[in-house]
Design an enzyme around this catalytic site. Structure first.
Site, PDB file in Angstrom:
ATOM      1  N   ARG A 106      35.047  22.490  -6.199  1.00 43.65           N
ATOM      2  CA  ARG A 106      35.207  21.409  -7.161  1.00 43.65           C
ATOM      3  C   ARG A 106      34.232  20.259  -6.905  1.00 43.65           C
ATOM      4  NH1 ARG A 106      37.908  16.733  -8.366  1.00 43.65           N
ATOM      5  NH2 ARG A 106      38.562  16.546 -10.532  1.00 43.65           N
ATOM      6  N   ARG A 108      26.172  29.890 -33.067  1.00 36.69           N
ATOM      7  CA  ARG A 108      26.777  28.610 -32.650  1.00 36.69           C
ATOM      8  C   ARG A 108      27.152  28.647 -31.172  1.00 36.69           C
ATOM      9  NH1 ARG A 108      31.920  26.457 -35.784  1.00 36.69           N
ATOM     10  NH2 ARG A 108      32.818  28.254 -34.726  1.00 36.69           N
ATOM     11  N   TYR A 153      33.911  28.027 -26.710  1.00 36.08           N
ATOM     12  CA  TYR A 153      34.607  29.179 -27.266  1.00 36.08           C
ATOM     13  C   TYR A 153      34.187  29.444 -28.698  1.00 36.08           C
ATOM     14  CZ  TYR A 153      37.836  26.277 -30.066  1.00 36.08           C
ATOM     15  OH  TYR A 153      38.375  25.423 -30.987  1.00 36.08           O
ATOM     16  N   GLU A 160      37.440  15.350 -39.623  1.00 37.08           N
ATOM     17  CA  GLU A 160      37.794  16.751 -39.894  1.00 37.08           C
ATOM     18  C   GLU A 160      39.260  16.955 -39.557  1.00 37.08           C
ATOM     19  OE1 GLU A 160      35.452  19.310 -37.254  1.00 37.08           O
ATOM     20  OE2 GLU A 160      35.526  17.758 -35.721  1.00 37.08           O
ATOM     21  N   LYS A 200      31.347  23.216 -29.287  1.00 33.91           N
ATOM     22  CA  LYS A 200      32.684  23.812 -29.424  1.00 33.91           C
ATOM     23  C   LYS A 200      33.289  24.044 -28.043  1.00 33.91           C
ATOM     24  CE  LYS A 200      35.027  27.326 -32.212  1.00 33.91           C
ATOM     25  NZ  LYS A 200      36.040  26.469 -32.797  1.00 33.91           N
TER      26      LYS A 200
HETATM   27  N1  PMP Z   1      36.461  21.719 -36.848  1.00 37.29           N
HETATM   28  C1  PMP Z   1      37.144  21.907 -35.712  1.00 37.29           C
HETATM   29  C2  PMP Z   1      37.497  20.735 -34.880  1.00 37.29           C
HETATM   30  C3  PMP Z   1      37.524  23.204 -35.328  1.00 37.29           C
HETATM   31  O1  PMP Z   1      38.204  23.395 -34.181  1.00 37.29           O
HETATM   32  C4  PMP Z   1      37.208  24.301 -36.166  1.00 37.29           C
HETATM   33  C5  PMP Z   1      37.628  25.700 -35.823  1.00 37.29           C
HETATM   34  N2  PMP Z   1      37.443  26.047 -34.510  1.00 37.29           N
HETATM   35  C6  PMP Z   1      36.492  24.048 -37.345  1.00 37.29           C
HETATM   36  C7  PMP Z   1      36.142  22.745 -37.651  1.00 37.29           C
HETATM   37  C8  PMP Z   1      36.123  25.167 -38.283  1.00 37.29           C
HETATM   38  O2  PMP Z   1      35.058  25.920 -37.766  1.00 37.29           O
HETATM   39  P1  PMP Z   1      34.891  27.448 -38.165  1.00 37.29           P
HETATM   40  O3  PMP Z   1      34.781  27.490 -39.644  1.00 37.29           O
HETATM   41  O4  PMP Z   1      33.623  27.848 -37.506  1.00 37.29           O
HETATM   42  O5  PMP Z   1      36.086  28.163 -37.651  1.00 37.29           O
END
Ligand code: PMP
Length: 284
Positions: free
Chosen positions: A100, A52, A33, A180, A148
């Site tokens: 599945r 990305r 996403y 993070e 992502k």
């Molecule tokens: N780290 C994680 C785990 C995230 O989910 C996000 C946002 N989706 C970010 C960092 C920040 O990424 P961005 O600046 O591209 O929104």
């Protein structure tokens, strides 16, 4: 007014939009996403998000159902049809519907869904003036956080743990180092130096992170990309997070330890201003 959402080529009222129960996004979290912010009816850093998205798809050997130009057109159409001034566009691509089976299906058609969220005054959040409180939690996510994917259950649990503790968010810790936030990249400021974890498989390569570090360097601020410990963070002068929906947001407390005087620091505040100004100018 019911939202108009996009599903596989169609613009539909949200309660008429459908995805198969066999969709692998639903069965396996086999999907990726992006979230792109809208300010003044325009998209922030669309090209970064599109790039990305392609990288996430490539890493999972998943087909991209649309070109970047088509994707931009869909974003714009949704923003326009839903009258979004400030808000977000959420986009999800899954491998599609198939019987599945753990193995990737050979001929599934990817599912593409987009919808908007209206957030009037998104850039004027009062939280930017008070700052966020975060708690620390262990980072028990998988080892490909650079992709992502829609596997967001642990970040959801982290957010709930933070709420229960009277905080706003959680920073995740692995081997003593901060990776993070649950849905954002994490930074500390010590003296004049901005420190944030280096890129790798351990964190998402934030689109906002890339922009903010570029703006910081252009403003002659010192930037160090390396892992930092939780102890180092608690002793820092200030801290902040970045994400597409929060932009730059100051952090004023970590595990109940106040940073500095417990109010948003000057570096985070300045970076937020620069980021919003530059991004608005470059928005499409
Ligand atoms: N780290 C994680 C785990 C995230 O989910 C996000 C946002 N989706 C970010 C960092 C920040 O990424 P961005 O600046 O591209 O929104």
């Amino acid at each position: 007014m019911s939202r108009i959402v996009y599903v596989n080529g169609d613009y539909l009222p949200e309660d008429e939009a459908r995805v198969s129960v066999f969709d692998r996004g639903f069965l396996f979290a086999d999907g990726v996403y992006e979230v792109t912010s809208v300010l003044g009816g325009k998209l922030l850093d669309f090209a970064g998000h599109a790039k990305r998205l392609q990288r996430s798809l490539d890493e999972l050997e998943m087909a991209n159902p649309v070109t970047e130009d088509e994707l931009l057109a869909i974003h714009r159409e949704l923003v326009s049809r839903n009258g979004i001034e400030d808000g977000l566009v959420y986009l999800q691509v899954t491998r599609g519907a198939a019987d599945r089976d753990f193995a990737y299906p050979k001929d599934a058609k990817p599912t593409l869904v987009l919808f908007t969220q209206s957030k009037p005054g998104l850039a004027d959040s009062p939280v930017a003036k008070s700052g966020l409180k975060v708690i620390s939690i262990p980072d028990i996510r998988w080892g490909r956080r650079d992709i992502k994917t829609v596997q967001l259950l642990y970040p959801s649990m982290g957010k709930m743990a933070a709420k229960k503790a009277g905080a706003d968010d959680a920073w995740m810790i692995e081997d003593g180092f901060v990776t993070e936030g649950t849905s954002n990249n994490a930074y500390i400021v010590t003296g004049n130096r901005i420190i944030t974890r280096h890129l790798g498989n351990e964190i998402l390569h934030g689109i906002t992170r890339a922009a903010v570090l570029r703006f910081a360097r252009e403003a002659q601020m010192e930037v160090e990309e390396r892992a930092f410990t939780l102890d180092e963070a608690k002793a820092a002068d200030e801290a902040f997070i970045t994400s597409a929906s929060m932009f730059v947001m100051p952090v004023v407390e970590i595990d109940s330890v106040k940073l500095g005087d417990g109010t948003p620091g000057p570096v985070a505040t300045r970076l937020r201003e620069i980021y919003l100004e530059e991004s608005r100018q470059a928005a499409v």
